[in-house]
Enzyme design. Sequence first.
Site, PDB file in Angstrom:
ATOM      1  N   CYS A   1       0.859  -1.183   0.000  1.00 17.41           N
ATOM      2  CA  CYS A   1       0.000   0.000   0.000  1.00 17.41           C
ATOM      3  C   CYS A   1       0.899   1.238   0.000  1.00 17.41           C
ATOM      4  CB  CYS A   1      -0.845  -0.043   1.273  1.00 17.41           C
ATOM      5  SG  CYS A   1      -1.680   1.494   1.662  1.00 17.41           S
TER       6      CYS A   1
ATOM      7  N   CYS B   1      -1.503   3.878  -6.095  1.00 16.74           N
ATOM      8  CA  CYS B   1      -2.315   3.244  -5.055  1.00 16.74           C
ATOM      9  C   CYS B   1      -2.499   1.824  -5.556  1.00 16.74           C
ATOM     10  CB  CYS B   1      -3.662   3.944  -4.926  1.00 16.74           C
ATOM     11  SG  CYS B   1      -4.856   3.006  -3.943  1.00 16.74           S
TER      12      CYS B   1
HETATM   13  N1  DGL Z   1      -4.207   0.561  -1.502  1.00 16.83           N
HETATM   14  C1  DGL Z   1      -3.742   1.658  -0.758  1.00 16.83           C
HETATM   15  C2  DGL Z   1      -2.618   2.426  -1.432  1.00 16.83           C
HETATM   16  O1  DGL Z   1      -1.828   1.853  -2.146  1.00 16.83           O
HETATM   17  C3  DGL Z   1      -4.679   2.523   0.030  1.00 16.83           C
HETATM   18  C4  DGL Z   1      -6.112   2.605  -0.244  1.00 16.83           C
HETATM   19  C5  DGL Z   1      -6.868   3.229   0.919  1.00 16.83           C
HETATM   20  O2  DGL Z   1      -7.223   2.469   1.806  1.00 16.83           O
HETATM   21  O3  DGL Z   1      -7.056   4.449   0.924  1.00 16.83           O
HETATM   22  O4  DGL Z   1      -2.448   3.591  -1.219  1.00 16.83           O
END
Ligand code: DGL
Length: 274
Positions: free
Chosen positions: A86, A200
Amino acid sequence: MSGTAAPVILAADSGPTILAADSGLGGLTIVAEIRKALPQARLAYLCDNAFFPYGTRPDAELLGHFLGVMNRAIDRVQPDLIVTACNTISTICLPQLRAATSIPVVGVVPAIKPAAQQSKRRIIGLLATPATVNRRYTDDLIQRYAAGCTVLRIGSAELVEMAEAQLLGEAIDREQLRRILAPFFARPADAQPDVVVLACTHFPLLRAELQAAGPADVAWIDSGTAVARRVVDVLPPPRGAGIASGLALTSASHGPALQRALAQFGFATVEALA
Ligand code: DGL
């Protein structure tokens, strides 16, 4: 005999144990790349759905929560390596997480460097969560690797929700997608980005829809393969403990749609995180 070493084939239950974590399902796009690079690895996934979405949380609250939930997941999985799958959490937690554990940690951060190398127009689109687009870490990456480029930033929590919902079986509103992308593409053609960074881990889940919503010549890039390469490079020898491959942990309840989505990415066993 040629000098080529014979490939080492590991039995399915003797591979290294890797724990990947994200707020929801986005980190599965990273897991898919790791699985391609290391088919023998035992993979575990923390879906921290109690705190979804991360990208609108205040930094201190998110960091404190994440260190706590990871501690519990590490206890359960006993991984050889951790992947913070993430961008939102990786851009704030890496020094603290590495200080809290002796297990190697691989982060996922925006693919600014390859974007700058690829952009002919010298205009890059950065598509991330509201937290990631505003991070100091992100500013530093841009200054270091893309100083000669214009970087247009979109921080969208809406897009995270859409990616999560689509994998849970809901339909995507293509008009809404076009509206979100307007800061990139509702401008003269020569002022539009020719490379967009999917910063993301949820966004590669919408790659086809994003591609269809922008001009055909845009390159949409992410960090998945680079992260998988890094995992291969830093992986320590397996300690032989650990779990059977395909264990997902959730921090809130998991219904059938979530179980189906996790199973699609090879996580057949779903357990509530104790
Ligand atoms: N998948 C996550 C990222 O790469 C975050 C998504 C979230 O929960 O806001 O930033």
